[in-house]
Structures are given as structure tokens and as C-alpha cells.
Design an enzyme around this catalytic site. Structure first.
Site, mmCIF file in Angstrom:
data_model
loop_
_atom_site.group_PDB
_atom_site.id
_atom_site.type_symbol
_atom_site.label_atom_id
_atom_site.label_comp_id
_atom_site.label_asym_id
_atom_site.label_seq_id
_atom_site.Cartn_x
_atom_site.Cartn_y
_atom_site.Cartn_z
ATOM 1 N N LYS A 285 7.328 0.579 1.401
ATOM 2 C CA LYS A 285 7.898 -0.378 0.456
ATOM 3 C C LYS A 285 9.120 0.190 -0.267
ATOM 4 O O LYS A 285 10.062 -0.554 -0.553
ATOM 5 C CB LYS A 285 6.855 -0.845 -0.557
ATOM 6 C CG LYS A 285 6.299 0.269 -1.406
ATOM 7 C CD LYS A 285 5.283 -0.221 -2.400
ATOM 8 C CE LYS A 285 4.660 0.969 -3.116
ATOM 9 N NZ LYS A 285 5.619 1.940 -3.633
ATOM 10 N N LYS B 14 0.831 -1.194 0.000
ATOM 11 C CA LYS B 14 0.000 0.000 0.000
ATOM 12 C C LYS B 14 0.871 1.252 0.000
ATOM 13 O O LYS B 14 1.954 1.273 0.574
ATOM 14 C CB LYS B 14 -0.881 -0.001 1.256
ATOM 15 C CG LYS B 14 -1.779 1.211 1.411
ATOM 16 C CD LYS B 14 -2.507 1.162 2.742
ATOM 17 C CE LYS B 14 -3.372 2.420 2.910
ATOM 18 N NZ LYS B 14 -2.535 3.658 2.948
ATOM 19 N N LYS C 108 5.049 8.765 -8.275
ATOM 20 C CA LYS C 108 5.837 9.759 -7.539
ATOM 21 C C LYS C 108 7.309 9.756 -7.955
ATOM 22 O O LYS C 108 8.014 10.735 -7.719
ATOM 23 C CB LYS C 108 5.750 9.505 -6.028
ATOM 24 C CG LYS C 108 4.357 9.624 -5.445
ATOM 25 C CD LYS C 108 4.375 9.668 -3.926
ATOM 26 C CE LYS C 108 5.076 8.497 -3.280
ATOM 27 N NZ LYS C 108 4.419 7.189 -3.544
ATOM 28 N N ASP D 87 -1.880 -0.149 -4.115
ATOM 29 C CA ASP D 87 -3.227 0.234 -3.672
ATOM 30 C C ASP D 87 -4.293 -0.313 -4.622
ATOM 31 O O ASP D 87 -5.348 -0.764 -4.191
ATOM 32 C CB ASP D 87 -3.346 1.760 -3.605
ATOM 33 C CG ASP D 87 -2.523 2.342 -2.471
ATOM 34 O OD1 ASP D 87 -3.100 2.681 -1.438
ATOM 35 O OD2 ASP D 87 -1.290 2.433 -2.614
#
Length: 261
Positions: A14, A9, A40, A128
Site C-alpha cells: 500500500k 494489510k 514504521k 491489519d
């Protein structure tokens, strides 16, 4: 060549786990590539002393032609780790998952693995929503194994279950295999038992437990992994142990596959 996809998530840590694992593998003498698969584009930043990289999608937006060289979309980081980022579309436009597919196709055209001959490839993948693009490492044969980073928090466990389901759905096609869960501790009540219950339900195991550590945040503020910043710290040894454990499991799995053949 070992190809690992690390899912979890958003915000679960991570990228921290992936970058430190990459650094640990590199310190053990392996040639490593890390590919960030998140809009990102910050998966590799702590391997690059805080310096952002031009993502593949940013390059394609700013140039009329595709890059004709890996050097245009990659950087060498700590211990010569080759760092790449897929990036994402312009905010509000396009599909982030599509950016992953576009990047993978481009890297194939540039013969990344043939030219680099890495020992280990790590994909850091947002989990996600496991849509077609974000599932590409699982279903297109790019990764051989999947690790899921989770905590004992409700939404992290929910995402982990969805990711595991996606891996299971492709199991009959000989795509990536789920190796297990990495517990990235948030110190929530009953955390370990909650993650263990999930592991049992998924018929998998907890590969490693990464303790919560302020040292990680302190070094990330400096653009460093904890492996580079303080290699002898107790938390650094957690990542070295994880790297060695994964190598043992994978080599054992590979040996069993050869025996079955």
C-alpha cells in the site's frame, strides 16, 4: 480538496501504491500531501530519495513542547509533495493507533490544510487491525474516500474484508465512502477471480490492477518511486491511469451528490 485513505494489510504494497499515486497526481499538476499512518514511518521515503523523515511521534518524544511549525515535522519531496509521518510509540509501549489520533489533532492545531491548500491528501494507513486509531481517517471525517489495496492472498483478502466492514459500519454517519479495491498482483493462482469475488461480495469494484514489476523494487532500492525513476515505463502508466480513473469517479460522485441535494 480530495482526501483519500488507502488501507491494506501490512506488506501488501500500500505504501508503494500510495507514493506512486501521489507522484502521479503531482505530475498531473495537482498539489499533494501524503501522510503516512504506520508506526514504521516509511510511507514517504521513496518520495524523499530514501531519506527518512522525523515522525510526529519521534518529535514529541524528543521535545518537551509540541512543534510550532509544520516545517519541523514535514519535508518536501518529489514534485513538491508535502510528506509527513505519524510514526508510533516506543516499541513495547503505548498504542500505535493513538499516535495517529495525536498526529491528526496536532495537524489541526497547525492548520495544515488551511495553510497548504492542497488539491489532494493521501493517507497511507495500516489495515491489519482497524482499531479506533487506525480507523480515525474513516470515522473522524479526515478522509472522504477509502481505497483498499489487496492481492489474492488469503490474509490480504481477510484484511480487506475487515477494512470494508469498518467503512460500512460508519456509512450512516456520512463518513468516508469505499471507492473500491486496488489489486496489487502477487501472481498467486486464481488471483484476479478471488479479488473479483471479494469485490462482488462487498458490492464494490476493482478500480485498478497493478501488475507485479521488478522495476518498482529496483527504483525503491534507490529511494525512488517508479514514476520518478522511469516515468515512461508501462508500470508507471498503470499509476497514471489509476490517478485519472479516481479523479473521474470522485468528480462523478460529487456531481451526483450536488444533484441529490
Amino acid at each position: 480538496m480530495i482526501k483519500l485513505a488507502i488501507y491494506g494489510k501490512g506488506g501488501i504494497g500500500k505504501s508503494t501504491v500510495t507514493a506512486n499515486l501521489a507522484a502521479a497526481f503531482a505530475c498531473l499538476g495537482y498539489k499533494v500531501i501524503q501522510i503516512g499512518c504506520d508506526p514504521k514511518a516509511d510511507s514517504t521515503i521513496n518520495l524523499l530519495h530514501g531519506q527518512p523523515i522525523c515522525s510526529v511521534m519521534d518529535y514529541l518524544r524528543n521535545h518537551e513542547e509540541e512543534p510550532d511549525s509544520l516545517e519541523l515535522i514535514s519535508k518536501r519531496g518529489f514534485k513538491n509533495i508535502l510528506c509527513l509521518e505519524t510514526g508510533g510509540p516506543t516499541p513495547g509501549l503505548g498504542c500505535a493507533g493513538r499516535g495517529i489520533i495525536t498526529t491528526f489533532q496536532l495537524l489541526q492545531d497547525l492548520q495544515l490544510f488551511t495553510k497548504e491548500q492542497p488539491d489532494i491528501v493521501l493517507y497511507d494507513v495500516l489495515g491489519d487491525v482497524v482499531c479506533g486509531g487506525f480507523a480515525a481517517p474513516i470515522r473522524e471525517g479526515y478522509a472522504d474516500y477509502v481505497l483498499i489495496v489487496t492481492s489474492g492472498e488469503k490474509m490480504a483478502l481477510y484484511a480487506a474484508k475487515n477494512i470494508a466492514t469498518a467503512v460500512h459500519n460508519f456509512a450512516d454517519r456520512s463518513y468516508a465512502t469505499l471507492l473500491g479495491l486496488i489489486l496489487n498482483c502477487r501472481n498467486v493462482p486464481g488471483e484476479e477471480s478471488k479479488v473479483q469475488e471479494l469485490a462482488d461480495n462487498l458490492d464494490t469494484k476493482i478500480i485498478a490492477k497493478i501488475p507485479r514489476s521488478d522495476l518498482i523494487n529496483q527504483y525503491e532500492d534507490q529511494g525512488l518511486t517508479i514514476i520518478e525513476g522511469e516515468p515512461e515505463a508501462k508500470i508507471s502508466h498503470s499509476f497514471y491511469t489509476l490517478a485519472k480513473t479516481l479523479l473521474d469517479i470522485i468528480h462523478s460522485n460529487d456531481a451526483h451528490k450536488l444533484e441529490d441535494a
